[in-house]
Design a protein around this motif. Structure first.
Motif, PDB file in Angstrom:
ATOM      1  N   ALA B  41       0.825  -1.220   0.000  1.00  0.00           N
ATOM      2  CA  ALA B  41       0.000   0.000   0.000  1.00  0.00           C
ATOM      3  C   ALA B  41       0.855   1.265   0.000  1.00  0.00           C
ATOM      4  N   GLY B  42       2.173   1.095   0.035  1.00  0.00           N
ATOM      5  CA  GLY B  42       3.064   2.255   0.062  1.00  0.00           C
ATOM      6  C   GLY B  42       4.081   2.240  -1.062  1.00  0.00           C
ATOM      7  N   MET B  43       4.533   3.416  -1.426  1.00  0.00           N
ATOM      8  CA  MET B  43       5.593   3.559  -2.423  1.00  0.00           C
ATOM      9  C   MET B  43       6.868   4.006  -1.705  1.00  0.00           C
ATOM     10  N   LEU B  44       6.701   4.855  -0.719  1.00  0.00           N
ATOM     11  CA  LEU B  44       7.816   5.406   0.055  1.00  0.00           C
ATOM     12  C   LEU B  44       8.130   4.476   1.221  1.00  0.00           C
ATOM     13  N   CYS B  45       9.400   4.126   1.347  1.00  0.00           N
ATOM     14  CA  CYS B  45       9.835   3.360   2.513  1.00  0.00           C
ATOM     15  C   CYS B  45      11.034   4.062   3.122  1.00  0.00           C
ATOM     16  N   HIS B  46      11.433   3.630   4.291  1.00  0.00           N
ATOM     17  CA  HIS B  46      12.670   4.105   4.911  1.00  0.00           C
ATOM     18  C   HIS B  46      13.533   2.891   5.201  1.00  0.00           C
ATOM     19  N   THR B  60      13.305   5.999   0.368  1.00  0.00           N
ATOM     20  CA  THR B  60      13.415   5.592  -1.037  1.00  0.00           C
ATOM     21  C   THR B  60      12.113   4.916  -1.477  1.00  0.00           C
ATOM     22  N   ILE B  61      12.075   4.528  -2.734  1.00  0.00           N
ATOM     23  CA  ILE B  61      10.905   3.817  -3.273  1.00  0.00           C
ATOM     24  C   ILE B  61      11.227   2.324  -3.265  1.00  0.00           C
ATOM     25  N   HIS B  62      10.288   1.525  -2.789  1.00  0.00           N
ATOM     26  CA  HIS B  62      10.528   0.078  -2.733  1.00  0.00           C
ATOM     27  C   HIS B  62       9.497  -0.647  -3.582  1.00  0.00           C
ATOM     28  N   TRP B  63       9.799  -1.872  -3.941  1.00  0.00           N
ATOM     29  CA  TRP B  63       8.805  -2.772  -4.528  1.00  0.00           C
ATOM     30  C   TRP B  63       9.091  -4.182  -4.072  1.00  0.00           C
ATOM     31  N   ARG B  64       8.099  -5.071  -4.261  1.00  0.00           N
ATOM     32  CA  ARG B  64       8.154  -6.399  -3.652  1.00  0.00           C
ATOM     33  C   ARG B  64       7.818  -7.471  -4.670  1.00  0.00           C
ATOM     34  N   GLU B  65       8.561  -8.569  -4.620  1.00  0.00           N
ATOM     35  CA  GLU B  65       8.192  -9.780  -5.378  1.00  0.00           C
ATOM     36  C   GLU B  65       8.254 -10.926  -4.382  1.00  0.00           C
TER      37      GLU B  65
END
Lengths: 246, 246
Positions: B41-46, B60-65
């Motif tokens: 649900a988020g684009m911004l992570c720390h 930064t921006i994160h993504w998940r697989e």
């Protein structure tokens, strides 16, 4: 006169190895006003600290008085034993302001404002400073609210750990512009644009247990439905400082 | 069969010293689905990491697989030399959902969702995995967009560092309720309530350099003005997985 005193007078944080903006440095600044504006526009921060070599990134609520940052936690917190003697920490506040869709993957980006602050986090143990901090965490967000509340008990004060960190150095980083495509990509038949993102307040949900006749304090009109959270928090900090709390 | 395999089958992350929720543990969960929902649900992570004992908290921006988290940075980044061999990291995604104003300072709170993920961050050096990740960072947010773009150049790939981290353990923490006053405070003549916070999308600002006749791709209707960002990102991840990318 030390370097840091000179820097304080010129309004910038000193630039050190840890706060120097290395990536896209044209977006960076060490200016106190720029750093404080980003901190004050947010309620949520993330604090990085280390226990036995393991980094933790903990979300919490922060507040600021001059160059002091504060946050609090439970006295049962994992971090507490490290705070007694002081532990290096990095507190960051970030605002996502827009999604930037370019004509190439490389030029996709985001608009944002972020401030990274470095210092030594210490437990606030002095009773006067702790009491002041526990009032500040209310009044900095909700003007004068602490005076309206049921007084805090000794047990509650004991159960709350307040952590303070003087900002030793810091950096602000901001991207606030349109699509940064390469000029030679302008002619490509690919859609590009910015989708703004903003964090706003909704309609207040009044507690169902409220006695009849108790109305919302006028000072909370700052947080009216539709208001941007960053604007409300910035204004609340301004009022807090204006009331002589800085 | 190792403990972690058993845990994977039951759908929870293992509980270790570093991810055990210590404060207000009734708000905590180790469930994969709960953790992934907050991340997605988020684009911004720390991200917290350590260089020579100094913690850094980098937005930064994160993504998940699946259980892999990715983020990227410049090849000039401070962290890079530590990533070659792998470095412990903690990636956190947090959503502020409401301001909770109680009748006592102690019971003031915030509604939020946060996920803390622990693992070892490593540079993605395999060309196939890196190429896939650079497509994913576009397509996970903007369905099928990478196929429409000007192809990424070798120089651009070289200038981008992709970092990957398998989630070894994680926790989710959620507060999503009304004011948590002590019952004996209900009768006090003090206003209490929750002010909801939501992050929403604004009206798209189209690039001024767009050739005539280039319209916004239909797939971007996900990000329509007024849509909640968390809803849009959750739906984009669902579409990304549905397209066989998980």
């Amino acid at each position: 006169m030390s370097t840091s005193t000179i820097e304080a007078e010129t309004g910038s944080y000193p630039v050190t190895d840890r706060n120097r903006v290395k990536r896209l440095h044209e977006r960076g600044s060490y200016d106190r006003t720029a750093v404080h504006a980003i901190l004050d526009a947010g309620m949520l921060c993330h604090v990085a600290y280390v226990i036995d070599g393991q980094p933790f990134c903990t979300p919490t609520i922060h507040w600021r008085e001059g160059d002091m940052l504060y946050w609090h936690g439970s006295s049962a917190s994992r971090m507490l034993r490290h705070l007694k003697t002081g532990t290096p920490a990095c507190l960051t506040v970030s605002h996502l302001d827009g999604l930037v869709l370019a004509r190439s993957g490389f030029n996709h980006s985001a608009n944002y404002r972020s401030a990274m602050c470095f210092g030594t986090a210490r437990l606030v143990e002095d009773p006067t400073e702790k009491e002041k901090a526990l009032r500040a965490v209310i009044d900095r967000f909700y003007p004068d609210r602490s005076t309206l509340l049921r007084p805090t008990t000794g047990q509650e004060i004991k159960a709350t750990a307040v952590i303070g960190m003087r900002i030793e150095d810091a950096s602000a980083k901001v991207r606030a512009k349109g699509v940064g495509d390469d000029e030679e990509d302008y002619g490509l038949p690919i859609w590009a644009g910015v989708i703004p993102v903003r964090t706003v307040l909704g309609e207040t949900e009044v507690s169902p247990h409220l006695p009849a006749g108790v109305s919302k304090p006028e000072t909370l009109s700052l947080y009216g439905a539709g208001t941007r959270l960053d604007d409300a928090l910035t204004e609340a900090q301004r009022l807090y400082e204006e009331a002589g709390n800085q």
